[in-house]
Design an enzyme around this catalytic site. Structure first.
Site, PDB file in Angstrom:
ATOM      1  N   TRP A 121      38.903  15.409  60.048  1.00  0.00           N
ATOM      2  CA  TRP A 121      39.073  16.693  60.725  1.00  0.00           C
ATOM      3  C   TRP A 121      39.102  17.815  59.695  1.00  0.00           C
ATOM      4  O   TRP A 121      39.210  17.540  58.493  1.00  0.00           O
ATOM      5  CB  TRP A 121      40.353  16.697  61.585  1.00  0.00           C
ATOM      6  CG  TRP A 121      40.293  17.729  62.668  1.00  0.00           C
ATOM      7  CD1 TRP A 121      40.990  18.906  62.711  1.00  0.00           C
ATOM      8  CD2 TRP A 121      39.492  17.700  63.848  1.00  0.00           C
ATOM      9  NE1 TRP A 121      40.656  19.612  63.842  1.00  0.00           N
ATOM     10  CE2 TRP A 121      39.736  18.896  64.553  1.00  0.00           C
ATOM     11  CE3 TRP A 121      38.564  16.800  64.381  1.00  0.00           C
ATOM     12  CZ2 TRP A 121      39.092  19.210  65.760  1.00  0.00           C
ATOM     13  CZ3 TRP A 121      37.927  17.107  65.582  1.00  0.00           C
ATOM     14  CH2 TRP A 121      38.201  18.297  66.261  1.00  0.00           C
ATOM     15  N   ASP A 171      40.429  28.435  59.629  1.00  0.00           N
ATOM     16  CA  ASP A 171      41.097  29.369  60.542  1.00  0.00           C
ATOM     17  C   ASP A 171      41.468  28.685  61.864  1.00  0.00           C
ATOM     18  O   ASP A 171      41.386  27.459  61.985  1.00  0.00           O
ATOM     19  CB  ASP A 171      40.206  30.600  60.770  1.00  0.00           C
ATOM     20  CG  ASP A 171      38.915  30.273  61.532  1.00  0.00           C
ATOM     21  OD1 ASP A 171      38.690  29.097  61.895  1.00  0.00           O
ATOM     22  OD2 ASP A 171      38.132  31.211  61.772  1.00  0.00           O
ATOM     23  N   GLU A 174      38.978  26.386  63.027  1.00  0.00           N
ATOM     24  CA  GLU A 174      38.717  25.282  62.125  1.00  0.00           C
ATOM     25  C   GLU A 174      37.393  25.510  61.391  1.00  0.00           C
ATOM     26  O   GLU A 174      36.574  24.606  61.236  1.00  0.00           O
ATOM     27  CB  GLU A 174      38.795  23.961  62.908  1.00  0.00           C
ATOM     28  CG  GLU A 174      40.004  24.042  63.844  1.00  0.00           C
ATOM     29  CD  GLU A 174      40.449  22.785  64.533  1.00  0.00           C
ATOM     30  OE1 GLU A 174      41.543  22.314  64.219  1.00  0.00           O
ATOM     31  OE2 GLU A 174      39.728  22.294  65.393  1.00  0.00           O
ATOM     32  N   GLU A 328      38.747  24.728  78.202  1.00  0.00           N
ATOM     33  CA  GLU A 328      38.808  25.444  76.921  1.00  0.00           C
ATOM     34  C   GLU A 328      37.940  26.704  76.970  1.00  0.00           C
ATOM     35  O   GLU A 328      38.328  27.754  76.493  1.00  0.00           O
ATOM     36  CB  GLU A 328      38.317  24.521  75.801  1.00  0.00           C
ATOM     37  CG  GLU A 328      38.392  25.109  74.414  1.00  0.00           C
ATOM     38  CD  GLU A 328      37.933  24.118  73.356  1.00  0.00           C
ATOM     39  OE1 GLU A 328      36.742  23.717  73.383  1.00  0.00           O
ATOM     40  OE2 GLU A 328      38.750  23.731  72.508  1.00  0.00           O
TER      41      GLU A 328
HETATM   42  C1  BGC Z   1      39.798  24.852  68.427  1.00  0.00           C
HETATM   43  C2  BGC Z   1      41.198  24.880  67.858  1.00  0.00           C
HETATM   44  C3  BGC Z   1      42.125  24.030  68.684  1.00  0.00           C
HETATM   45  C4  BGC Z   1      41.559  22.650  68.916  1.00  0.00           C
HETATM   46  C5  BGC Z   1      42.400  21.840  69.889  1.00  0.00           C
HETATM   47  C6  BGC Z   1      39.357  23.422  68.591  1.00  0.00           C
HETATM   48  O1  BGC Z   1      38.077  23.410  69.142  1.00  0.00           O
HETATM   49  O2  BGC Z   1      38.915  25.529  67.555  1.00  0.00           O
HETATM   50  O3  BGC Z   1      41.698  26.187  67.836  1.00  0.00           O
HETATM   51  O4  BGC Z   1      43.360  23.941  68.021  1.00  0.00           O
HETATM   52  O5  BGC Z   1      40.279  22.753  69.432  1.00  0.00           O
HETATM   53  O6  BGC Z   1      42.547  22.488  71.100  1.00  0.00           O
END
Ligand code: BGC
Length: 372
Positions: A121, A171, A174, A328
């Site tokens: 990750w 950030d 990610e 999301e």
């Molecule tokens: C996002 C992160 C988040 C993670 C888990 C990723 O795709 O960029 O901000 O913490 O998903 O939800």
């Protein structure tokens, strides 16, 4: 997929979504206290993030689910305590002027049993530790829960951040490991500001110094065209920056940067209530994120603009699926439609439910007093 017309979203429906969201989060919280990011999404399955989880715990605390928040904070605390030696080594190396490699820093996500897990990750991210400090202190003050229970872990997180706050890292999204991100700095500042009054003299002095250094750095290198910028030296905006206004409170509401940042996010990234992460986002084609719509709503609410805040909540409500889940992101308005399929091929369809989306809906509903 938008299945509800926004005009149908009256207060009772908004309150029902908030209460169903709380029920969803409670039903999925692991017995360890961890909040899964998303129970079924291939890339997130089995993991809990400090970032997502801290915002989720804050929403649960705000809604009155005190024990759920307590249990998440216990889980974080245990992770920190069991890494006492790792943290000591990181602090020592930093003080000696020879910081450890990113791969030896704390992870951004853990399995429910508190391990790093075996999947690769983008792991070095500092923001979650700041956000956790902020969330646990907010919870303690809001619900009069003594901080003692988490205090040893709070000291560890504080030392970790004091040693490493200015390191570049991935950030919130990610991405861009080589930059110092303004949202990350803001999360660290919110956490340190939350805890400063409870620290011993020596730590307190160091935290006060670092807080003013962060403030100075943001104001000198983290601002462009009157708004907070995505990373130090960038001129772009990122929707995560509105969280620094509210709920994190790292930028005062009456600060000139508050109006400038809200205006930039609203103008560049908000399309009819649905907020994009940033203009060049290609993840799943770069859709609109309900959790960011709610964060912008919280920023509007902080400035007294209840009407715009409610619009944001209504847009987020319009993304609830037939099964009552918040995703999301949604693909009604994609920045890069040609980049959507590659992510579906890689990881499957968009993470749904995303507990962080549910949490931000709840947090904004509570802020607006429409949660019951
Ligand atoms: C996002 C992160 C988040 C993670 C888990 C990723 O795709 O960029 O901000 O913490 O998903 O939800």
């Amino acid at each position: 997929m938008t299945i509800v017309r926004r005009s149908e979203l009256g207060m009772p429906r908004l309150a029902a979504i908030a209460s169903e969201s709380v029920a969803t989060i409670l039903s999925l919280q692991n017995e360890s206290g961890a909040y899964p990011a998303s129970p079924t999404f291939s890339a997130y399955e089995g993991y809990s993030w400090f970032r997502d989880g801290s915002f989720i715990a804050d929403a649960m605390s705000a809604y009155g689910e005190i024990e759920s928040a307590d249990r998440f904070h216990d889980w974080c605390s245990e992770i920190l305590l069991s890494r006492r030696e790792q943290i000591a080594a990181i602090v020592e190396a930093s003080q000696a002027g020879n910081p450890v490699a990113s791969s030896r820093m704390l992870s951004t996500r853990f399995t429910f049993s508190g391990d790093e897990g075996s999947d690769d990750w983008w792991d070095f991210q500092l923001d979650g530790y700041g956000t956790w400090l902020w969330a646990v202190c907010e919870h303690s003050r809001r619900r009069a829960v003594p901080l003692d229970r988490w205090y040893p872990a709070i000291e560890l997180a504080t030392d970790y951040l004091l040693s490493s706050w200015d390191r570049p890292c991935f950030d919130w999204w990610e991405e861009r490991e080589d930059e110092v991100h303004v949202s990350t700095l803001g999360c660290i500042a919110a956490g340190l500001a939350g805890v400063v009054a409870d620290l011993d003299g020596q730590r307190q002095t160091r935290v006060v110094t670092v807080l003013s250094e962060i403030d100075m750095l943001i104001r000198t290198r983290g601002v462009a065209n009157g708004h907070l910028s995505k990373w130090l030296g960038s001129t772009d905006v990122d929707a995560s920056l509105v969280a620094l206004i509210s709920p994190l409170g790292a930028i005062p509401v009456d600060d000139v940067l508050t109006a400038g940042t809200i205006a930039a996010v609203d103008r560049q990234l908000n399309v009819g209530g649905g907020v994009h992460r940033y203009l060049l986002d290609t993840f799943f084609g770069g859709g609109q994120w309900p959790l960011l719509s709610c964060m912008l709503g919280l920023a509007f609410a902080a400035t007294g603009d209840r009407s715009r805040a409610l619009d944001q909540l209504r847009w987020a409500a319009s993304t609830v699926t037939e099964g009552g889940q918040l995703p999301e992101q949604v693909d009604d308005h994609l920045l890069f439609p040609e980049r959507q399929q590659e992510w579906i091929d890689r990881w499957g369809t968009v993470a749904t439910p995303l507990l962080w989306s549910h949490a931000m809906f709840v947090r904004l509903a509570v802020e607006l007093g429409v949660e019951r």
